[in-house]
Structure formats: C-alpha cells, structure tokens
Scaffold this motif. Structure first.
Motif, PDB file in Angstrom:
ATOM      1  N   THR A   1       0.808  -1.223   0.000  1.00 25.48           N
ATOM      2  CA  THR A   1       0.000   0.000   0.000  1.00 25.48           C
ATOM      3  C   THR A   1       0.840   1.272   0.000  1.00 25.48           C
ATOM      4  O   THR A   1       0.317   2.352   0.222  1.00 25.48           O
ATOM      5  CB  THR A   1      -0.934   0.000   1.220  1.00 25.48           C
ATOM      6  N   LYS A   2       2.145   1.126  -0.235  1.00 30.11           N
ATOM      7  CA  LYS A   2       3.048   2.276  -0.351  1.00 30.11           C
ATOM      8  C   LYS A   2       3.119   3.087   0.942  1.00 30.11           C
ATOM      9  O   LYS A   2       3.235   4.319   0.908  1.00 30.11           O
ATOM     10  CB  LYS A   2       2.634   3.186  -1.516  1.00 30.11           C
ATOM     11  N   MET A   3       3.035   2.397   2.074  1.00 30.05           N
ATOM     12  CA  MET A   3       3.287   3.066   3.346  1.00 30.05           C
ATOM     13  C   MET A   3       4.793   3.251   3.497  1.00 30.05           C
ATOM     14  O   MET A   3       5.585   2.852   2.637  1.00 30.05           O
ATOM     15  CB  MET A   3       2.713   2.246   4.497  1.00 30.05           C
ATOM     16  N   ASN A   4       5.211   3.846   4.608  1.00 27.83           N
ATOM     17  CA  ASN A   4       6.631   4.114   4.828  1.00 27.83           C
ATOM     18  C   ASN A   4       7.255   2.949   5.609  1.00 27.83           C
ATOM     19  O   ASN A   4       7.024   1.799   5.281  1.00 27.83           O
ATOM     20  CB  ASN A   4       6.785   5.454   5.558  1.00 27.83           C
ATOM     21  N   ARG A   5       7.983   3.244   6.646  1.00 25.79           N
ATOM     22  CA  ARG A   5       8.684   2.215   7.411  1.00 25.79           C
ATOM     23  C   ARG A   5       7.726   1.442   8.322  1.00 25.79           C
ATOM     24  O   ARG A   5       6.705   1.962   8.748  1.00 25.79           O
ATOM     25  CB  ARG A   5       9.770   2.866   8.267  1.00 25.79           C
ATOM     26  N   THR A   6       8.080   0.187   8.616  1.00 25.94           N
ATOM     27  CA  THR A   6       7.398  -0.584   9.656  1.00 25.94           C
ATOM     28  C   THR A   6       8.360  -0.688  10.837  1.00 25.94           C
ATOM     29  O   THR A   6       9.501  -1.131  10.687  1.00 25.94           O
ATOM     30  CB  THR A   6       7.016  -1.976   9.167  1.00 25.94           C
ATOM     31  N   ILE A   7       7.902  -0.259  12.020  1.00 28.27           N
ATOM     32  CA  ILE A   7       8.773  -0.154  13.196  1.00 28.27           C
ATOM     33  C   ILE A   7       8.119  -0.897  14.356  1.00 28.27           C
ATOM     34  O   ILE A   7       6.992  -0.596  14.749  1.00 28.27           O
ATOM     35  CB  ILE A   7       8.990   1.329  13.577  1.00 28.27           C
ATOM     36  N   LEU A   8       8.832  -1.866  14.884  1.00 25.51           N
ATOM     37  CA  LEU A   8       8.332  -2.661  16.001  1.00 25.51           C
ATOM     38  C   LEU A   8       9.027  -2.282  17.298  1.00 25.51           C
ATOM     39  O   LEU A   8      10.254  -2.126  17.337  1.00 25.51           O
ATOM     40  CB  LEU A   8       8.585  -4.156  15.728  1.00 25.51           C
ATOM     41  N   PHE A   9       8.234  -2.143  18.355  1.00 24.26           N
ATOM     42  CA  PHE A   9       8.750  -1.979  19.711  1.00 24.26           C
ATOM     43  C   PHE A   9       8.269  -3.181  20.525  1.00 24.26           C
ATOM     44  O   PHE A   9       7.065  -3.359  20.734  1.00 24.26           O
ATOM     45  CB  PHE A   9       8.258  -0.674  20.345  1.00 24.26           C
ATOM     46  N   VAL A  10       9.213  -4.014  20.967  1.00 22.94           N
ATOM     47  CA  VAL A  10       8.841  -5.260  21.641  1.00 22.94           C
ATOM     48  C   VAL A  10       9.804  -5.517  22.793  1.00 22.94           C
ATOM     49  O   VAL A  10      10.997  -5.236  22.704  1.00 22.94           O
ATOM     50  CB  VAL A  10       8.861  -6.433  20.637  1.00 22.94           C
ATOM     51  N   GLY A  11       9.267  -6.055  23.879  1.00 28.43           N
ATOM     52  CA  GLY A  11      10.109  -6.414  25.014  1.00 28.43           C
ATOM     53  C   GLY A  11      10.832  -7.725  24.783  1.00 28.43           C
ATOM     54  O   GLY A  11      10.401  -8.568  23.980  1.00 28.43           O
ATOM     55  N   ASP A  12      11.919  -7.912  25.499  1.00 26.70           N
ATOM     56  CA  ASP A  12      12.705  -9.141  25.333  1.00 26.70           C
ATOM     57  C   ASP A  12      11.897 -10.384  25.700  1.00 26.70           C
ATOM     58  O   ASP A  12      11.999 -11.428  25.041  1.00 26.70           O
ATOM     59  CB  ASP A  12      13.999  -9.071  26.153  1.00 26.70           C
ATOM     60  N   GLY A  13      11.062 -10.297  26.723  1.00 28.63           N
ATOM     61  CA  GLY A  13      10.246 -11.446  27.109  1.00 28.63           C
ATOM     62  C   GLY A  13       9.227 -11.809  26.046  1.00 28.63           C
ATOM     63  O   GLY A  13       9.055 -12.983  25.702  1.00 28.63           O
ATOM     64  N   SER A  14       8.556 -10.821  25.503  1.00 29.91           N
ATOM     65  CA  SER A  14       7.558 -11.077  24.465  1.00 29.91           C
ATOM     66  C   SER A  14       8.190 -11.638  23.205  1.00 29.91           C
ATOM     67  O   SER A  14       7.648 -12.547  22.559  1.00 29.91           O
ATOM     68  CB  SER A  14       6.812  -9.779  24.131  1.00 29.91           C
ATOM     69  N   LEU A  15       9.346 -11.109  22.828  1.00 26.11           N
ATOM     70  CA  LEU A  15       9.998 -11.542  21.598  1.00 26.11           C
ATOM     71  C   LEU A  15      10.359 -13.019  21.644  1.00 26.11           C
ATOM     72  O   LEU A  15      10.320 -13.718  20.624  1.00 26.11           O
ATOM     73  CB  LEU A  15      11.244 -10.689  21.336  1.00 26.11           C
TER      74      LEU A  15
END
Length: 606
Positions: free
Chosen positions: A466-480
């Motif tokens: 859809t021609k969006m820009n960047r995808t940025i994830l914020f995730v904790g070490d436990g969740s990852l």
C-alpha cells in the motif's frame, strides 16, 4: 462495537446476492469455463484485495497450496508455526484497510495452534479468514481413525472449538453448495470485521463448479438505515448538541478504524471543528498533530489537562467505542450516559435510548451536514495540547521510558506503521503524537504477548503493498522470545522493519502487576544481536544490521543517522533498560489492576 448483522439483514443481503447471480445465469453469463473450487476461493480473495496468504503446509491442504503457489496474484508466506501465521494475518488486515487477512492450516493439529491468534482477531474486530484443509468428504462422514484426530471419531471437535472464536463457520460437503458457503462467510467477515472459518475437504479442491457468481461482487457496505428512524435520531442528536450549547467533544475508538469510518470521522472534525480525542485502541484514527486533536483519553490514567477537557464537556459524541479495562483506565471513564451519544457499526445509543441497526457508516455523513453550521463556535472550543513532548534533561545516561518515547516521537515519519507490543511499548506509545497517516498496531484488549512479532511481518507486507513508509516494532525481550522465529520469514520475504528490542531482563509489565522481585518474571537473556545470522542460515551476503545501545547518547546518535533511519534493510536495535522502569501510564494501570486482582491472602474473617 459489532457482533453481527441481524438475521433479517443477513437474509436480505444473501437474497440480493442470489437474485443477482440468478439474473446473470438467465443471461447466459454462467456458462463460461468451469472453475476449480480452489481457484474460485482464490478469485474471491483477490477481489477483496488479498495478495498474501499466511500459514503452514500440512497433508490435508497441500492440494490447495499447489493452486495458491501457481496463482500469479497470490503470494504464499510460509510461517514458522500456525500461531505466528494467525498473528501475521491479523497484522496484514489491520494495515491493509478494506481487505482481510487469510491463513491456511491443516486439520486438527494446525488449526488448534492458530486459535489464540484468531481469538485476538475476534476480540479486537479484525477480519481474518481461516481456511482449514480437512480430510475428504467421505472420511468426514465415515470418521476413520486418521492421524490428527482424537482417535474417538469426534471429527467435529475442532469445528466446535473454532465456533467459539469466529463469527461464522462453513463446512461445505458438496460442490453444489460450496461457492455459496464461501461467499457467505466472506461477506460476514467483511461486514462484521471479525474472523471466519472455512473447511476445505481434499476432494472438493479440484471439483469443477460454475464461475458465474464471481461476476457479483461481495457486498462490504452495511444496509442503509431506516430513513424515518435515522431522521428521528439525527434530530435527537442535534437537539442535545444545541442544549449543550455546542460544548461537544468527539471521542474516537477502535471500531471507527475496524469498521472503516475514519474518513467520515475526519470529515466530521474538519467541517465542524469540534475537539477530538482518542481512546488507546483508536490511536492513529485521527490526525494527531492536527490543531483540533487533543490527545488520548484513558479515564483516570489520562494527563490532567486532557482529562479535564473530556470529562467536563457537556456532551460526548463517542464513535466506535470498545470499553475494555486497559482501554478505559480500568473502567474509570467519568462520562455519564446522560451526556453521551454512541455511534457503532450495528447500533446507535442516544443517552439511554438504544436503536438497533442504525449504523454509523451511513449516519456520520448526514450528521456532519447537520452540524457544519455550528463550526464557527465549535472551532473556538479549547483543545488540550498534544504537541510532541521534549525528552527530559535527565542527568543519568541510562535510557528511561520518560526519555525514550518523546525521543521516538521525533524519529517517526508520515505513513510509518508503528507496532507496539503489549506492556511497556503499548503504554509508552500512547503519549507520542503520530505523524500524519501513520498507523499504530497494538493489541490492547486481547493482550497476547508475542503477538506483535508475527503481526509485524503481516503489517510490513501490507505496508509494502500500500506504499506506506517504514514498519517499526517496539517489543520487550520477554515477548519476543515467544514468537522470535518469524524474524526468519521477514528476512525471507525481503521486508525491512526496524525491530527495537527493549531489553529489561524479563516481564516488566508483570513485575508492576505482581511479583516485583519474583524469579518467574525473569527470562534467559539471549544474544539478541546475533539473531539475524541465526535466522538466515549460511548465505554469501548476510542481511540486516544489529545494534546494542546502552545510553541516551548511543540511541540518540543512532536515531539521527540517516542511513539507519532510511530502513533500507532489516535492522534490530537492542535497547538496554532498567528492569523496573516503565511508562507513567503503565505504572498507574498496574496500581489499578493490582487493587482489582487483590493478590493478597484473605484473613479468616474475610
């Protein structure tokens, strides 16, 4: 909030489709080339804008997978497990508005693994189709002791489980009914924004059926409101606004996003000038740096200036509300029903009066037209300031949440897709004003940790389309650690998200809820910056870059680096943080949740 269309609405929609199809057949347009059932399903999905299918191969879906792989318009995204696939389908649907997410699993072992992700999609109003390859129609009737069964002949056990987490199910057993069943569940999926379930027997995949139904598009827009009832309701709302002397606040929530009234809601704000605020699950629905946007309202967790403006308004116009605990500050909304008008996807509430089947999709444009003359006064109503916050000047070099999120606010750009994991990230992102047309993906109601990793894959693929820009994830070490394998699929598919791993030595949100020093909230610390080399195997040209930042200066310099910010390749940033630090809103939410949970021994007299 939407559960489903009323039975009468569903029947009217079905009859309209059938009449249209019969008309086409009468004109001879249904006698073209017959089509495989599998190709019919793919054609319907392509009409809905689906170009990626998630899942895991299994012996009962392999025949259909041949058709998927050979289809030039559909890309198969093989996932590491079915749970991750369901998360990815969810993330894809959230970013690719007006489309749906699709996942394919096999009978029993595969479909049960995906259920947690489907439950989250159900909870949070996300349209996902779950296709399950099942044994042949003969075997489904005779029930032999097949692999992937319980060994007791209960072939319907999985269907019964799926019925708890999907809004509609189809179990076609003949080629004469399968096209109508496919159309029925897909129509329900797109009109209710909820997941649906379709079994695909092995012997029906290559059955030939007429293709004429494909000439009739599936109807995604809800039926028109009853005109007399709608006119009455509009009069009632306008009367209340006049009695409030125009002192009205608009509050936008999750279902405004899920049920596709963002454009109508933005037009209402633009043409009237009323102040507008969002609930956490509605974050990103409005243009957050617009002068009429005042911030995020979360009940008692809200910043005082925002709280005062919302709760002192004489009337609240609520659009698409979903009043869960974390979305309302543990049910601390101080907005009396007597001062509230609620617009939903399948009903409208005016104070204490409930009007079923009066839907906001059709009501909002007419309400905007009626309220536009009030713009001169409405546009003068004061709005709380939701300007980007300057990072505090803290003497310590340690990266804190109070410093991190304002700094991230300066890093974000228009059309970014921001994915925030349950816990510190989903609370931290709330006070960051998003740039125009940025999208925020989080799972505040269902709250399954690890959800965002699979969701980031789906979101990144949808963003690329859809021609969006960047995808940025914020995730904790436990969740990852729960869903980390999906990084390998990100590398395989060539998406380039930035993965910020908040390394705070475990489950920080749980520490704040209970067990401050308990070992069960600790995790094994991985070598996070070595993940890319692990997940891409042996390659002559390694993909991706990884960083570890220990101080504010480290992170500030990295965020200011244009090569890093351009996100031309997948990148992982390990952010070292104190294990007890958390955003302000999370700290307050934990206090409220702790009081509600009451994890203390009761005295003998209690």
């Amino acid at each position: 909030m939407s559960i489903s269309l009323s039975p009468s609405q569903q029947e009217i929609s079905r009859l309209k489709r059938e009449v249209s199809t019969l008309q086409q057949e009468a004109h001879g347009r249904d006698f073209g080339e017959p089509i495989y059932v599998g190709n019919y399903l793919l054609a319907r999905l392509e009409q809905l804008g689906v170009t990626h299918m998630f899942g895991v191969p299994g012996d009962f879906n392999l025949g259909f997978l041949d058709l998927v792989e050979d289809d030039p318009k559909m890309e198969w995204v093989g996932n590491c497990n079915e749970l991750n696939a369901s998360y990815a389908a969810d993330g894809y649907a959230r970013v690719k508005w007006r489309s749906i997410g699709v996942l394919l699993t096999t009978f029993g072992v595969g479909e049960l693994s995906a259920i947690n992700g489907l439950a989250g999609a159900f909870s949070e109003h996300v349209p996902v189709l779950h296709i399950v390859g099942v044994p042949s129609t003969t075997q489904m009737k005779t029930k032999p002791m097949l692999h992937h069964t319980l060994g007791d002949g209960r072939f319907d056990a999985y269907e019964k489980a799926a019925a708890q987490f999907t809004i509609a199910q189809a179990h076609p057993m003949t080629k004469e009914t399968i096209a109508a069943e496919i159309d029925r569940v897909l129509t329900t999926c797109i009109t209710t924004a909820r997941p649906v379930y379709l079994t695909l027997p092995t012997d029906l995949v290559y059955a030939k059926i007429p293709s004429g139904r494909l000439l009739t598009p599936l109807q995604a827009i809800p039926p028109q409101n009853n005109p007399d009832e709608e006119a009455f309701i509009l009069d009632e709302i306008v009367k209340l606004i006049r009695e409030a002397k125009g002192e009205v606040v608009i509050l936008v929530d999750a279902c405004a996003v899920r049920h596709h009234v963002i454009e109508e809601t933005r037009e209402l704000v633009k043409r009237t000038g009323f102040p507008v605020y969002s609930a956490p699950m509605g974050k990103g629905a409005m243009i957050e740096r617009d002068e009429r946007f005042g911030g995020i309202y979360v009940g008692s967790l809200t910043r005082e200036d925002i709280k005062e403006k919302v709760e002192n308004a004489k009337l609240i116009l609520s659009i698409g509300s979903l009043k869960s605990d974390f979305n309302t500050g543990n049910f601390t909304y101080s907005i009396p029903t007597a001062r509230t008008v609620e617009l939903h996807s399948d009903h409208t509430k005016v104070r204490y009066a409930y009007y079923p089947n009066i839907v906001m999709k059709h009501l909002l444009p007419k309400l905007t037209a009626r309220l536009e003359p009030m713009a001169p006064k409405a546009s003068q109503l004061p709005v709380a300031s939701f300007d980007p916050i300057t990072p505090p000047d803290e003497p310590s070099p340690v990266i804190t949440h109070d410093w991190l999120w304002p700094r991230i606010g300066k890093f974000l750009r228009s059309k970014d897709v921001v994915v925030a994991e349950t816990g510190t990230s989903s609370f931290g992102i709330l006070e960051v004003p998003l740039p125009e047309d940025a999208v925020c993906v989080s799972q505040i109601l269902w709250g399954s940790i690890g959800y965002t990793v699979g969701s980031t894959l789906g979101a990144a693929l949808a963003a690329r389309e859809t021609k969006m820009n960047r995808t940025i994830l914020f995730v904790g070490d436990g969740s990852l650690q729960l869903t980390v394998q999906e990084i390998s699929v990100m590398i395989k598919t060539g998406v380039t998200p930035i993965l910020f791993v908040l390394n705070n030595s475990g489950y920080t949100i749980e520490r704040h809820l209970h067990g401050w020093e308990r070992k069960y909230n600790d995790i094994t610390n991985w070598k996070w910056t070595e993940l890319f080399s692990l997940f891409q195997g042996s390659t002559s040209k390694p993909k991706g870059k990884s960083y570890t930042v220990y101080t504010k200066t480290d992170l500030d310099e990295l965020l200011s680096n244009e090569e890093f910010a351009s996100a031309k390749e997948i990148q992982l940033v390990e952010v070292i943080m104190d294990k007890f630090d958390a955003p302000r809103a999370l700290r307050r939410q934990a206090e409220l949740s702790g009081k509600m949970n009451r994890y203390v021994p009761l005295s003998p007299t209690q």
